[in-house]
Design an enzyme around this catalytic site. Sequence first.
Site, short mmCIF file in Angstrom:
data_model
loop_
_atom_site.label_atom_id
_atom_site.label_comp_id
_atom_site.label_asym_id
_atom_site.label_seq_id
_atom_site.Cartn_x
_atom_site.Cartn_y
_atom_site.Cartn_z
N HIS A 49 -2.24 12.89 -5.45
CA HIS A 49 -1.14 13.00 -6.41
C HIS A 49 0.06 13.69 -5.76
CE1 HIS A 49 -3.25 16.94 -7.14
NE2 HIS A 49 -2.00 17.37 -7.10
P1 TYD Z 1 -7.75 17.58 -10.13
O1 TYD Z 1 -6.31 17.40 -10.48
O2 TYD Z 1 -8.65 16.39 -10.19
O3 TYD Z 1 -7.86 18.23 -8.70
P2 TYD Z 1 -7.31 17.63 -7.32
O4 TYD Z 1 -6.11 16.78 -7.64
O5 TYD Z 1 -6.93 18.83 -6.53
O6 TYD Z 1 -8.38 16.84 -6.69
O7 TYD Z 1 -8.31 18.74 -11.04
C1 TYD Z 1 -9.68 18.83 -11.38
C2 TYD Z 1 -9.78 19.29 -12.83
O8 TYD Z 1 -9.28 20.61 -12.99
C3 TYD Z 1 -8.99 18.41 -13.76
O9 TYD Z 1 -9.77 18.23 -14.93
C4 TYD Z 1 -7.77 19.24 -14.12
C5 TYD Z 1 -8.27 20.66 -13.98
N1 TYD Z 1 -7.27 21.63 -13.56
C6 TYD Z 1 -6.91 22.64 -14.43
O10 TYD Z 1 -7.40 22.74 -15.56
N2 TYD Z 1 -6.00 23.57 -14.02
C7 TYD Z 1 -5.43 23.51 -12.79
O11 TYD Z 1 -4.59 24.38 -12.44
C8 TYD Z 1 -5.79 22.42 -11.90
C9 TYD Z 1 -5.18 22.31 -10.53
C10 TYD Z 1 -6.72 21.52 -12.33
#
Ligand code: TYD
Length: 133
Positions: A49
């Site tokens: 992303h």
């Molecule tokens: P995700 O966006 O999939 O992580 P990455 O893009 O780094 O692989 O995030 C994993 C989960 O955590 C998703 O359900 C969103 C949640 N999340 C939060 O609740 N707070 C946060 O600050 C972040 C970064 C993720």
Amino acid sequence: MDIKFIQFQSHGDDRGSLVSLEDHKNIPFTIQRVYYMFDTKENVRRGFHAHKELKQLAIVLKGSCRFLLDDGKEKIELLLDNPEQGLYIESFMWREMYDFSDDCVLMVLADSFYDESDYIRDYNEFTKMVSEK
Ligand code: TYD
């Protein structure tokens, strides 16, 4: 593409090392959120992303992982393996993280609270938005 690493001062002595992070001193923004990834499983690739506004700083506290950064024009792969260094990730920067070592603890400092509406999760949409900027 300009990759910005911030080198932290390490207050090391014979007991070990200590790094201090302070808003607008060695961190170029106000820290509103901190999150960290650990116990990342083998062959996992995550991220995929970019953000419209969010600015972040990634620090590997333990172990190592690789980052792919892509500004829509150029892609750069980096190894993060030094807790005395932060990788600054601006907005409109596509990122993927992979090759996490078993012991990797990847901490991210962010200048805003979690906001799903700030995410660009579709790569085609990302390149389109960058080209229209
Ligand atoms: P995700 O966006 O999939 O992580 P990455 O893009 O780094 O692989 O995030 C994993 C989960 O955590 C998703 O359900 C969103 C949640 N999340 C939060 O609740 N707070 C946060 O600050 C972040 C970064 C993720």
